[in-house]
Design an enzyme around this catalytic site. Structure first.
Site, PDB file in Angstrom:
ATOM      1  N   GLN A   1      35.358  52.847  32.792  1.00 50.06           N
ATOM      2  CA  GLN A   1      34.392  51.813  33.173  1.00 50.06           C
ATOM      3  C   GLN A   1      32.957  52.309  33.017  1.00 50.06           C
ATOM      4  OE1 GLN A   1      37.336  50.735  36.845  1.00 50.06           O
ATOM      5  NE2 GLN A   1      35.242  50.021  37.114  1.00 50.06           N
TER       6      GLN A   1
ATOM      7  N   ARG B   1      37.837  47.397  43.867  1.00 51.07           N
ATOM      8  CA  ARG B   1      37.254  46.071  44.106  1.00 51.07           C
ATOM      9  C   ARG B   1      36.661  45.987  45.505  1.00 51.07           C
ATOM     10  NH1 ARG B   1      39.687  40.726  41.003  1.00 51.07           N
ATOM     11  NH2 ARG B   1      37.642  40.026  40.401  1.00 51.07           N
ATOM     12  N   CYS B   2      35.726  46.897  45.763  1.00 48.83           N
ATOM     13  CA  CYS B   2      35.254  47.059  47.135  1.00 48.83           C
ATOM     14  C   CYS B   2      33.775  47.360  47.220  1.00 48.83           C
ATOM     15  CB  CYS B   2      35.959  48.263  47.739  1.00 48.83           C
ATOM     16  SG  CYS B   2      35.427  49.761  46.911  1.00 48.83           S
TER      17      CYS B   2
ATOM     18  N   GLU C   1      33.569  41.317  43.169  1.00 48.48           N
ATOM     19  CA  GLU C   1      34.477  41.874  44.168  1.00 48.48           C
ATOM     20  C   GLU C   1      34.653  40.990  45.398  1.00 48.48           C
ATOM     21  OE1 GLU C   1      31.777  45.075  43.706  1.00 48.48           O
ATOM     22  OE2 GLU C   1      33.395  46.531  43.838  1.00 48.48           O
TER      23      GLU C   1
HETATM   24  N1  MCN Z   1      28.568  36.425  37.027  1.00 50.47           N
HETATM   25  C1  MCN Z   1      27.927  35.220  36.919  1.00 50.47           C
HETATM   26  N2  MCN Z   1      26.949  34.887  37.842  1.00 50.47           N
HETATM   27  C2  MCN Z   1      26.615  35.722  38.866  1.00 50.47           C
HETATM   28  C3  MCN Z   1      27.293  36.961  38.978  1.00 50.47           C
HETATM   29  C4  MCN Z   1      28.249  37.283  38.032  1.00 50.47           C
HETATM   30  O1  MCN Z   1      28.242  34.437  36.028  1.00 50.47           O
HETATM   31  N3  MCN Z   1      25.681  35.406  39.730  1.00 50.47           N
HETATM   32  C5  MCN Z   1      29.577  36.818  36.029  1.00 50.47           C
HETATM   33  C6  MCN Z   1      29.079  38.015  35.262  1.00 50.47           C
HETATM   34  O2  MCN Z   1      28.154  37.777  34.325  1.00 50.47           O
HETATM   35  C7  MCN Z   1      30.360  38.674  34.817  1.00 50.47           C
HETATM   36  C8  MCN Z   1      31.278  38.423  36.003  1.00 50.47           C
HETATM   37  O3  MCN Z   1      30.751  37.254  36.650  1.00 50.47           O
HETATM   38  O4  MCN Z   1      30.850  38.101  33.649  1.00 50.47           O
HETATM   39  C9  MCN Z   1      31.288  39.597  37.005  1.00 50.47           C
HETATM   40  O5  MCN Z   1      29.966  40.002  37.188  1.00 50.47           O
HETATM   41  P1  MCN Z   1      29.445  41.057  38.289  1.00 50.47           P
HETATM   42  O6  MCN Z   1      29.583  40.490  39.624  1.00 50.47           O
HETATM   43  O7  MCN Z   1      28.109  41.505  37.840  1.00 50.47           O
HETATM   44  O8  MCN Z   1      30.465  42.261  38.206  1.00 50.47           O
HETATM   45  P2  MCN Z   1      30.663  43.310  37.014  1.00 50.47           P
HETATM   46  O9  MCN Z   1      30.559  42.621  35.738  1.00 50.47           O
HETATM   47  O10 MCN Z   1      29.844  44.510  37.264  1.00 50.47           O
HETATM   48  O11 MCN Z   1      32.181  43.644  37.204  1.00 50.47           O
HETATM   49  C10 MCN Z   1      32.612  44.574  38.164  1.00 50.47           C
HETATM   50  C11 MCN Z   1      33.473  43.919  39.207  1.00 50.47           C
HETATM   51  C12 MCN Z   1      34.217  44.977  39.930  1.00 50.47           C
HETATM   52  S1  MCN Z   1      33.321  46.184  40.659  1.00 50.47           S
HETATM   53  C13 MCN Z   1      35.579  45.011  39.929  1.00 50.47           C
HETATM   54  S2  MCN Z   1      36.337  46.211  40.817  1.00 50.47           S
HETATM   55  C14 MCN Z   1      36.332  44.041  39.190  1.00 50.47           C
HETATM   56  C15 MCN Z   1      35.597  42.785  38.978  1.00 50.47           C
HETATM   57  O12 MCN Z   1      34.349  42.983  38.574  1.00 50.47           O
HETATM   58  N4  MCN Z   1      37.178  44.431  38.224  1.00 50.47           N
HETATM   59  C16 MCN Z   1      37.677  43.475  37.363  1.00 50.47           C
HETATM   60  N5  MCN Z   1      36.276  41.796  38.352  1.00 50.47           N
HETATM   61  C17 MCN Z   1      37.240  42.118  37.446  1.00 50.47           C
HETATM   62  N6  MCN Z   1      37.764  41.177  36.631  1.00 50.47           N
HETATM   63  C18 MCN Z   1      38.663  41.531  35.686  1.00 50.47           C
HETATM   64  N7  MCN Z   1      39.166  40.576  34.896  1.00 50.47           N
HETATM   65  N8  MCN Z   1      39.056  42.833  35.524  1.00 50.47           N
HETATM   66  C19 MCN Z   1      38.593  43.805  36.329  1.00 50.47           C
HETATM   67  O13 MCN Z   1      38.963  45.064  36.154  1.00 50.47           O
HETATM   68 CU1  CUM Z   2      34.651  49.012  44.269  1.00 49.46          CU
HETATM   69  S1  CUM Z   2      35.702  48.742  42.439  1.00 49.46           S
HETATM   70 MO1  CUM Z   2      34.715  48.063  41.141  1.00 49.46          MO
HETATM   71  O1  CUM Z   2      33.481  48.936  41.906  1.00 49.46           O
HETATM   72  O2  CUM Z   2      34.922  48.891  39.792  1.00 49.46           O
END
Ligand code: MCN
Ligand code: CUM
Length: 793
Positions: A222, A372-373, A745
């Site tokens: 990641q 996911r935390c 998360e």
């Molecule tokens: N998004 C959006 N509008 C927002 C926030 C987010 O449209 N206000 C969209 C983003 O652009 C992105 C998705 O939602 O396409 C998730 O965005 P974000 O919250 O920024 O999270 P990350 O992209 O950094 O993803 C990490 C997060 C984590 S920490 C875990 S754990 C997790 C999760 O995402 N693992 C996943 N969702 C997952 N989903 C899938 N399918 N697979 C994983 O491994």
């Molecule tokens: Cu706390 S799991 Mo995600 O942070 O990849």
């Protein structure tokens, strides 16, 4: 909110279909195991059957006779290069391969390299290892008792199994407050050890090119750049400095935090490729993945609330024993050994708070993976949301009313919490109200009263969570000293289309789509014309990767900042072409227009002029149209929301069925509503798994993982869920250039407490005070039996 851009541009707010899905749903994704390199060898791993033992001998002679087997690598081999131990992300140390002692069942003991995967597996069978079993410690409380066998004998002078003590808040003030409080409640809450069960297991291909002196590692990670830096730190002394390392993270079949750590398999494969001079592929099988890596939670928490009789919560105290397995390999920011657990005051305005934690070594694989935390926020949210319901029961108050009374009110933002965080924005009451309306809360309470009269067990559980996601800010947050900003690079092509690269790495979240939408919003280029790439450290700008829902608030913000640099330059070029002052030129609907006139240039024309500069302000500008931005957030973002769950419990069997679930979330401005809903669905499913099923159970005597296959480690299935009712309440993040907060998360953080609160609510009439998590049929049935016996006595 209605989108600002047209359907054609598809900027923020459009539910654009995911650009990556055509290849995924046709089976055309390119995962690590799909990659074949010429001359590639295969690695398989010998694993320990004991949870704690001394290795007295490793006989590799029979293995080396297996046709196709080329080499067997042991800890002694790695020791020659000082590669038998490696640092963990928490500045602890962890074995790559053992030289003397194994510390958990299924720990790596040796690696077999062969021309075929099957030959490697046969070689593993033929390696003969002699062990002398040692006493096993799997209970962290026992591990911390005086006289417990000391596990980390490799650490000179270590006389116990204590890893660290950490605390936040004001102990004396909180103790004084509790002593005089009108009402106090206290509850032990265990959040069990669980496993990240991505569809794709972990693996890599290490490819060392001797002639070029360059190592390429295709791996399931990641955080490719951070891994590159860590590899350079681990292997710099054998000539692998950072410019000679390329990490490529191709398509990932889920990460969920489990693909942040550096597992020994990666390092052994790298060592093997360097030693043998050929590419080496290592792909874990399902059982290895389940038994040896990515464990999360395992927090034994004692939570207490102090309150007034009218329900005003005034104090919070949480004491935790954290089981980290045999090494502290959690992926938390350096200065935060317990992650961001101190968000545990949650959504409530609590004046007096204190939390402390002690971490212990046990004979288990390294735990503490951020599953996911957002760095232990699931644990924090669970503790505060469960203990709030314990207080509601004590005061005989409706849990929704109790929450309404204690929420941080909207006018108090930015809000400084007693444990030191500055919450950015939120409207907690509006979210609770919305979630209640979505599920029909008042009707459900009436229905419940009727059912209770008939002896039926129905429960309603609320979880009003607040998260803390989007790390940096880099002044306070780093991982192994690496600062937590993130980056975006945009190259606009002469025809006005673009490619953008990021330091983050999608694992299924849809970044190829949502980043393109952010850029479309900012630049007016249709999202379909923007190619997004991540995961290759040779091409992408340096970034810290995807976890802790940071991609959108941090790298998404970097995309906005880079776009704004492009805008700025494009405006100057437009002004030149339009013979106007730059201040008089405005950008609107994909065109640069001289204010108050109809004179305009389309973005595509500017891009063309930037690369084919016949008519160009050469004196003041360079040709080309590409920019990079590194965004260092001012603060975290604080997503919040409310999840409500209705359960029915069969009193005869203890089986819990989820009947309805609603969720109203605040993720600030939303990029893609459909993707956000999908994120919430998946998160809720994982949270329900935690609440009702998942549990990594270790035998107390032998340390064997008794839930070591998917026959015993239960995962939720589609049939376990109703259709979720989702809504949201948007309070834009005030310090983020896009107003976004992370969402990835939230479902997994909020839902465990909603489910467990519903289970407790259902069981309250039969006198059950506490059900251990996960609320399996057995646990629930035993709690009912226990309460009946207690009542009979
Ligand atoms: N998004 C959006 N509008 C927002 C926030 C987010 O449209 N206000 C969209 C983003 O652009 C992105 C998705 O939602 O396409 C998730 O965005 P974000 O919250 O920024 O999270 P990350 O992209 O950094 O993803 C990490 C997060 C984590 S920490 C875990 S754990 C997790 C999760 O995402 N693992 C996943 N969702 C997952 N989903 C899938 N399918 N697979 C994983 O491994
Ligand atoms: Cu706390 S799991 Mo995600 O942070 O990849």
């Amino acid at each position: 909110m209605t989108p600002k851009t047209s359907e054609k541009v598809c900027g923020m707010g459009h539910s654009m279909k995911r650009k990556e899905d055509p290849r995924f749903i046709r089976g055309q994704g390119r995962y690590v195991d799909d990659i074949q390199l010429p001359g590639m060898l295969y690695m398989d791993i010998v694993r320990s059957p004991y949870a704690h033992a001394t290795i007295t001998n490793i006989d590799t002679s029979q293995a080396l006779k297996v046709p196709g087997v080329l080499a067997v690598i042991t800890g002694r081999d790695l020791e020659k290069y000082n590669l038998h131990w490696m640092p963990t992300l928490m500045s602890d140390t962890q074995m790559v391969l053992p030289t003397d002692t194994v510390m958990y069942q299924s720990q790596e003991v040796a690696a077999v390299i062969a021309t075929e995967r099957y030959a490697a597996a046969d070689g593993v069978e033929a390696v003969d290892v002699d062990y002398e079993p040692l006493p096993v410690v799997v209970d962290p409380f026992k591990a911390l008792e005086p006289g417990a066998p000391v596990l980390r004998t490799d650490k000179k002078g270590k006389t116990d199994n204590h890893i660290w003590h950490w605390e936040a808040g004001n102990r004396e003030d909180t103790e004084r407050h509790f002593a005089s409080a009108e009402v106090r409640v206290k509850q032990d809450i265990y959040i069990p050890r669980i496993h990240v069960a991505s569809i794709e297991t972990c693996g890599c291909i290490a490819d060392f090119d001797k002639a070029m002196g360059k190592l390429t590692v295709y791996m399931t990670t990641q955080a490719p750049h951070a891994i590159r830096t860590v590899f350079a730190l681990v292997a710099g002394h054998v000539g692998l400095s950072e410019e000679r390392i390329r990490i490529v993270s191709p398509d990932l079949g889920g990460g969920f935090g489990g693909k942040v750590p550096v597992y020994p398999g990666y390092v052994i494969a790298v060592a093997a490729s360097v030693l043998i001079g050929k590419p080496v592929k290592w792909i874990e099988d399902r059982m290895e993945n389940l038994q040896a890596d990515s464990f999360a939670r395992d927090y034994h928490m004692t939570a207490e609330l102090a309150a007034k009789k009218d329900g005003t919560i005034t104090g919070l105290r949480i004491k935790t024993i954290a089981d980290h397995g045999y090494a502290d390999a959690a992926a938390n920011p350096s200065k935060f050994p317990a992650g961001l657990f101190s968000i545990c005051t949650g959504s409530y305005d609590i004046k007096h708070a204190f939390t402390e934690m002690d971490a212990a070594y046990t004979n288990k694989p390294p735990g503490g993976v951020a599953y996911r935390c957002s760095f232990r926020v699931t644990e924090a949210a669970h503790a505060i949301e469960r203990i709030t319901d314990v207080l509601a029961l004590e005061l005989k108050m409706d849990p929704a009313a109790l929450r309404m009374k204690n929420f941080i009110p909207p006018e108090k933002f930015p809000y400084k919490s007693a444990l030191g965080w500055e919450y950015d924005s939120g409207n907690y009451a509006a979210a609770l109200d919305k979630a209640m309306k979505l599920i029909g809360y008042d009707e459900l309470r009436k229905e419940q009263a009727e059912k209770r009269k008939r002896g039926e067990l129905m429960g309603i559980g609320i979880s009003s969570f607040t998260e803390i996601v989007g790390a940096g800010p880099s002044k306070d947050f780093d991982i192994l000293g690496i600062k937590m900003f993130d980056s975006a690079e945009i190259r606009v092509h002469p025809t006005g289309k673009a490619i953008a690269r990021f330091g983050t790495k999608s694992q299924g979240q849809g970044h190829e789509t949502t980043y393109a939408q952010i850029l479309a919003e900012e630049l007016g280029i249709p999202a379909k014309d923007i190619k997004v790439e991540e995961g290759d450290t040779d091409t992408a700008p340096y970034g810290l990767g995807t976890y802790a829902s940071r991609s959108t608030p941090v790298a998404g913000a970097a995309a906005a900042m880079a776009s704004r640099k492009i805008q700025d330059k494009a405006r100057k070029i437009a002004a030149h072409l339009l013979e106007a002052a730059a201040e008089d030129v405005e950008f609107n609907g994909g065109r640069y227009i001289v204010k108050g006139t109809d004179r305009a240039k389309a973005f595509g024309e500017i891009a063309f002029a930037a690369y084919v500069p016949h008519n160009f302000p050469h004196e003041t500008l360079e040709p080309g149209l590409e920019e990079t931005a590194f965004y260092d957030p001012k603060n975290f973002t604080y997503p919040s929301g409310c999840h409500i769950c209705e359960v029915e419990i069969d009193p005869e069997t203890g089986t819990v069925a989820i009947v309805r679930m609603s969720a109203a979330d605040d993720f600030g401005r939303i990029v893609n509503p459909m993707i956000v809903d999908g994120q919430v669905h998946g998160g809720i499913a994982q949270g329900v798994g935690q609440a009702l099923m998942e549990n990594a159970v270790y035998d107390k005597e032998t340390g064997q993982l008794t839930s070591g296959s998917y026959m015993d480690y239960t995962m939720p299935r589609a049939e376990n869920f109703p259709s979720f009712k989702l809504g949201n309440k948007v309070t834009p993040c005030p310090h983020n250039p896009l107003g976004v907060k992370g969402c990835g998360e939230a479902g997994a953080i909020a839902s465990p407490a909603a489910v467990m609160n519903a289970v407790h609510d259902a069981l309250a009439p039969v006198g059950v005070k506490h059900v251990e998590m996960p609320a399996t049929s057995l646990n629930v049935w035993q709690s009912i039996q226990g309460a009946q016996h207690a009542a009979a006595e």
